[in-house]
Enzyme design. Structure first.
Site, short mmCIF file in Angstrom:
data_model
loop_
_atom_site.label_atom_id
_atom_site.label_comp_id
_atom_site.label_asym_id
_atom_site.label_seq_id
_atom_site.Cartn_x
_atom_site.Cartn_y
_atom_site.Cartn_z
N LEU A 9 24.80 38.15 16.09
CA LEU A 9 26.04 37.89 16.80
C LEU A 9 26.06 38.72 18.08
O LEU A 9 25.49 39.81 18.13
CB LEU A 9 27.25 38.26 15.93
N ASP A 10 26.73 38.19 19.09
CA ASP A 10 26.89 38.96 20.32
C ASP A 10 27.65 40.25 20.03
O ASP A 10 28.46 40.31 19.10
CB ASP A 10 27.67 38.14 21.36
N ARG A 11 27.41 41.25 20.83
CA ARG A 11 28.12 42.52 20.68
C ARG A 11 29.63 42.30 20.70
O ARG A 11 30.17 41.65 21.60
CB ARG A 11 27.72 43.48 21.80
N THR B 128 31.36 40.50 18.62
CA THR B 128 31.75 39.32 17.85
C THR B 128 31.76 39.68 16.37
O THR B 128 30.84 40.30 15.85
CB THR B 128 30.76 38.17 18.10
#
Length: 202
Positions: free
Chosen positions: A18-20, A22
């Site tokens: 996951l993106d930072r 998220t």
């Protein structure tokens, strides 16, 4: 008891990321077999993920790259390449509110059909002109956007559905998590006021 050699040990590791900032579901492999199996399933687009995002504004299907998709339960489709590669996202407005502090905010249900770098964030910002609240990279700047960054990004990997590597052939596993409390707080709504029982793409 058979002794396990150091070289045979396998530490659990995420199959995707996951993106930072998220929140939400991440699929983790506990063995080499499951890592191989689920990595292949991701490559074949047989693992379905669904996200919720809170964006500034109210998206319209009239923007470039987005169109109504009557073939799949009233969702709209963004079909807009990212880094020269096909990128497709389905989206649907769950609710829209007007906040005294943040202006108009919309909660979206988003289903990525492909897995490009920052796909959801870029699609919502570039194609719908509705950046995700708290997104420091694609929010376009401005006073409200800069203020919202202190709250973190409002993007949650709400659910994931996949075929089990164990058991009977074709058995499905579905996992979901509650939305973070900050989603309800910024919208000024209770859990009972938001209908989150939306379908997962298959």
């Amino acid at each position: 008891m058979k002794e396990v050699k150091e070289s045979d040990k396998y530490l659990p590791r995420p199959i995707h990321r996951l993106d930072r900032g998220t929140s939400g579901c991440v699929l983790v492999a506990k063995s080499k077999q499951s890592m191989k199996h689920y990595s292949r399933m991701f490559a074949m687009r047989k693992i379905n993920k669904a996200y919720y995002a809170i964006v500034f504004g109210h998206p319209s299907i009239s923007h470039d790259g987005s169109l109504a998709d009557d073939s799949w339960k009233g969702y709209c489709t963004i079909n807009y390449p990212i880094d020269g590669k096909e990128a497709v996202s389905l989206w649907k407005v769950v609710t829209t509110v007007t906040s005294q502090r943040w202006g108009k905010l919309s909660l979206l249900h988003v289903i990525p059909r492909t897995g490009r770098y920052h796909q959801i964030r870029r699609h919502l910002s570039y194609c719908l002109s509705c950046p995700i609240v708290g997104d420091p990279k694609y929010d376009g700047g401005g006073e409200l956007a800069n203020m919202s960054r202190q709250l973190g990004i409002f993007l949650c990997s709400k659910s994931i559905q996949f075929e089990s590597v164990m058991g009977e052939n074709g058995s499905k596993i579905s996992v979901s998590v509650p939305l973070p409390e900050k989603f309800y707080e910024i919208l000024g709504l209770s859990r009972d006021q938001m209908n989150l029982q939306l379908p997962v793409a298959t």
